[in-house]
Design a protein around this motif. Structure first.
Motif, PDB file in Angstrom:
ATOM      1  N   LEU A 104     -42.386  -7.241 -20.783  1.00 27.76           N
ATOM      2  CA  LEU A 104     -42.612  -8.472 -21.533  1.00 27.76           C
ATOM      3  C   LEU A 104     -43.840  -8.339 -22.435  1.00 27.76           C
ATOM      4  CD1 LEU A 104     -41.638 -11.361 -21.985  1.00 27.76           C
ATOM      5  CD2 LEU A 104     -42.997 -12.048 -19.998  1.00 27.76           C
ATOM      6  N   ALA A 105     -44.874  -7.698 -21.941  1.00 23.78           N
ATOM      7  CA  ALA A 105     -46.090  -7.504 -22.740  1.00 23.78           C
ATOM      8  C   ALA A 105     -45.834  -6.612 -23.950  1.00 23.78           C
ATOM      9  CB  ALA A 105     -47.200  -6.923 -21.876  1.00 23.78           C
ATOM     10  N   THR A 106     -44.903  -5.674 -23.848  1.00 26.24           N
ATOM     11  CA  THR A 106     -44.587  -4.837 -25.015  1.00 26.24           C
ATOM     12  C   THR A 106     -43.818  -5.635 -26.063  1.00 26.24           C
ATOM     13  OG1 THR A 106     -42.519  -3.962 -24.089  1.00 26.24           O
ATOM     14  CG2 THR A 106     -44.542  -2.718 -23.626  1.00 26.24           C
ATOM     15  N   HIS A 107     -42.994  -6.575 -25.625  1.00 30.11           N
ATOM     16  CA  HIS A 107     -42.233  -7.413 -26.567  1.00 30.11           C
ATOM     17  C   HIS A 107     -43.095  -8.516 -27.175  1.00 30.11           C
ATOM     18  CE1 HIS A 107     -38.313  -5.679 -25.779  1.00 30.11           C
ATOM     19  NE2 HIS A 107     -38.465  -5.859 -24.479  1.00 30.11           N
ATOM     20  N   ARG A 112     -49.070 -11.133 -27.178  1.00 30.58           N
ATOM     21  CA  ARG A 112     -49.914 -12.291 -26.822  1.00 30.58           C
ATOM     22  C   ARG A 112     -49.815 -12.650 -25.338  1.00 30.58           C
ATOM     23  NH1 ARG A 112     -47.882 -16.683 -30.846  1.00 30.58           N
ATOM     24  NH2 ARG A 112     -45.988 -15.639 -30.223  1.00 30.58           N
ATOM     25  N   MET A 113     -48.813 -12.106 -24.655  1.00 28.80           N
ATOM     26  CA  MET A 113     -48.621 -12.385 -23.232  1.00 28.80           C
ATOM     27  C   MET A 113     -49.473 -11.468 -22.352  1.00 28.80           C
ATOM     28  SD  MET A 113     -46.383 -14.872 -22.993  1.00 28.80           S
ATOM     29  CE  MET A 113     -46.017 -14.756 -21.276  1.00 28.80           C
ATOM     30  N   ARG A 114     -50.148 -10.489 -22.946  1.00 33.44           N
ATOM     31  CA  ARG A 114     -50.908  -9.512 -22.144  1.00 33.44           C
ATOM     32  C   ARG A 114     -51.931 -10.149 -21.206  1.00 33.44           C
ATOM     33  NH1 ARG A 114     -49.459  -4.537 -23.514  1.00 33.44           N
ATOM     34  NH2 ARG A 114     -49.051  -4.003 -25.673  1.00 33.44           N
ATOM     35  N   LEU A 117     -36.932 -12.903 -24.007  1.00 39.16           N
ATOM     36  CA  LEU A 117     -37.352 -11.677 -24.685  1.00 39.16           C
ATOM     37  C   LEU A 117     -36.844 -10.374 -24.080  1.00 39.16           C
ATOM     38  CD1 LEU A 117     -41.060 -12.708 -25.391  1.00 39.16           C
ATOM     39  CD2 LEU A 117     -39.139 -12.687 -27.003  1.00 39.16           C
ATOM     40  N   LEU A 118     -36.585 -10.342 -22.790  1.00 37.05           N
ATOM     41  CA  LEU A 118     -36.184  -9.067 -22.184  1.00 37.05           C
ATOM     42  C   LEU A 118     -34.716  -8.777 -22.469  1.00 37.05           C
ATOM     43  CD1 LEU A 118     -38.083  -9.056 -18.764  1.00 37.05           C
ATOM     44  CD2 LEU A 118     -38.786  -8.132 -20.978  1.00 37.05           C
TER      45      LEU A 118
END
Length: 193
Positions: A66-69, A72-74, A141-142
């Motif tokens: 999810l962080a790669t997509h 801002r979610m990192r 997103l996934l």
């Protein structure tokens, strides 16, 4: 993909139910009663066995993807990774205190109560954060390929408590949950009739 998110929701619901049982035992400290330390240990053991070994590794894999997509979610994802590590340590601490009480080693009840209260607060906050902030983004997103990676992040095994047949270790807890569920159904039908 949707089935894995549905499975996470169901597992979170199961964890929340167990946390409610644990909370009831912690309330007994405040009421001047003696909690069921064996039950408390059984709950923590299940959450460690299933949560830490099967549920959290799949989440960690999904979080990383999810962080790669969505870069801002990192930050919230990093906090959840940290939560998993903190929950593992908090559960070890609580299990150690409970084992001390069970083996009749002197432990102040306030120490056990504090360890349990900390564990409960952290776990409840963690579940709420995942449900509110992360799972909706994961659903959007996934990709199907991402979900295949997530599925391979932990071995597949039957749930030792909520599966078709609870293991011997969790028979008493499964029986208590079934009795509570049966009692609630009787109350609902009495109220409706």
């Amino acid at each position: 993909m949707t089935s894995q998110i549905a499975q996470w929701h169901a597992e979170h619901g199961n964890f929340s139910l167990l946390l409610s049982f644990l909370e009831e035992q912690v309330a007994r400290f405040r009421d001047g009663e003696s909690p069921d330390y064996h039950l408390m240990l059984e709950i923590v053991s299940y959450l460690r066995e299933f949560g830490d070994c099967f549920h959290h590794p799949r989440e960690d894999a999904a979080f990383a993807l999810l962080a790669t997509h969505e870069p801002r979610m990192r930050l919230p994802i990093n906090r959840l990774h940290q939560d998993h590590r903190v929950l593992a340590v908090a559960s070890e601490e609580l299990a150690a205190r409970l084992n001390q009480v069970i083996s009749e080693t002197y432990v102040r009840s306030a120490t056990v109560e504090a360890a349990a209260a900390l564990y409960l607060a952290y776990y409840r906050h963690h579940l709420a954060t995942e449900e509110r902030q992360i799972l909706p983004h994961a659903r959007l997103l996934l990709t199907a390929q991402d979900w295949e990676v997530v599925a391979r992040a932990a071995p597949s095994c039957p749930d030792p408590l909520f599966g078709d047949t609870p293991t011997q270790t969790y028979q008493r807890l499964a029986g208590m949950m079934a009795a509570r569920s049966s009692g609630e159904k009787k109350q609902d039908s009495a109220a409706g009739g």
